[in-house]
Scaffold this motif. Sequence first.
Motif, PDB file in Angstrom:
ATOM      1  N   VAL A  96       0.855  -1.177   0.000  1.00 51.98           N
ATOM      2  CA  VAL A  96       0.000   0.000   0.000  1.00 51.98           C
ATOM      3  C   VAL A  96       0.897   1.235   0.000  1.00 51.98           C
ATOM      4  CG1 VAL A  96      -1.776   1.238   1.289  1.00 51.98           C
ATOM      5  CG2 VAL A  96      -1.761  -1.258   1.272  1.00 51.98           C
ATOM      6  N   PRO A  97       0.688   2.155  -0.931  1.00 50.42           N
ATOM      7  CA  PRO A  97       1.534   3.361  -0.928  1.00 50.42           C
ATOM      8  C   PRO A  97       1.279   4.167   0.336  1.00 50.42           C
ATOM      9  CG  PRO A  97      -0.209   3.514  -2.607  1.00 50.42           C
ATOM     10  CD  PRO A  97      -0.287   2.167  -1.969  1.00 50.42           C
ATOM     11  N   THR A  98       2.377   4.674   0.870  1.00 49.89           N
ATOM     12  CA  THR A  98       2.241   5.492   2.073  1.00 49.89           C
ATOM     13  C   THR A  98       2.140   6.936   1.687  1.00 49.89           C
ATOM     14  OG1 THR A  98       4.622   5.600   2.274  1.00 49.89           O
ATOM     15  CG2 THR A  98       3.521   3.846   3.482  1.00 49.89           C
ATOM     16  N   ARG A  99       1.361   7.651   2.412  1.00 51.58           N
ATOM     17  CA  ARG A  99       1.218   9.082   2.161  1.00 51.58           C
ATOM     18  C   ARG A  99       2.012   9.833   3.217  1.00 51.58           C
ATOM     19  NH1 ARG A  99      -4.605  11.334   1.131  1.00 51.58           N
ATOM     20  NH2 ARG A  99      -3.304  13.147   1.281  1.00 51.58           N
ATOM     21  N   HIS A 100       2.752  10.772   2.744  1.00 49.76           N
ATOM     22  CA  HIS A 100       3.494  11.617   3.672  1.00 49.76           C
ATOM     23  C   HIS A 100       2.643  12.839   3.958  1.00 49.76           C
ATOM     24  CE1 HIS A 100       7.089   9.219   3.462  1.00 49.76           C
ATOM     25  NE2 HIS A 100       6.979   9.186   2.147  1.00 49.76           N
TER      26      HIS A 100
END
Length: 106
Positions: A96-100
């Motif tokens: 899952v792409p992480t959001r900064h």
Amino acid sequence: MSDSVPEATIPVEEVVTDGGPVDPDPDPGPDPDPAAPAPLNVPRTPTGHAEVDAQLERLADADHLATDGHLEVYEDVHRGLRDALTALDARPGPPVPTRHPTAAPQ
């Protein structure tokens, strides 16, 4: 139009002979115990998912139990179905792409 009176039909249960009412089935055998377990014959359609199908088939076990034994079967099936659903969430998939965090909205 006719002046005749139609014949009335009398249900078999109401027909009386010299000895009393006529029994439509003179030798029905032993009366089934109404409290005895009886299959509900509810159709269970296969889902194609082996774990779920096994749990649904487990419901047939309740057919041979008295009513007070159904709860244990239902709870067991519910637990098994819940575990099968939980396993779907636990299967590895693409990362899952992480959001900064970005700057706070203005």
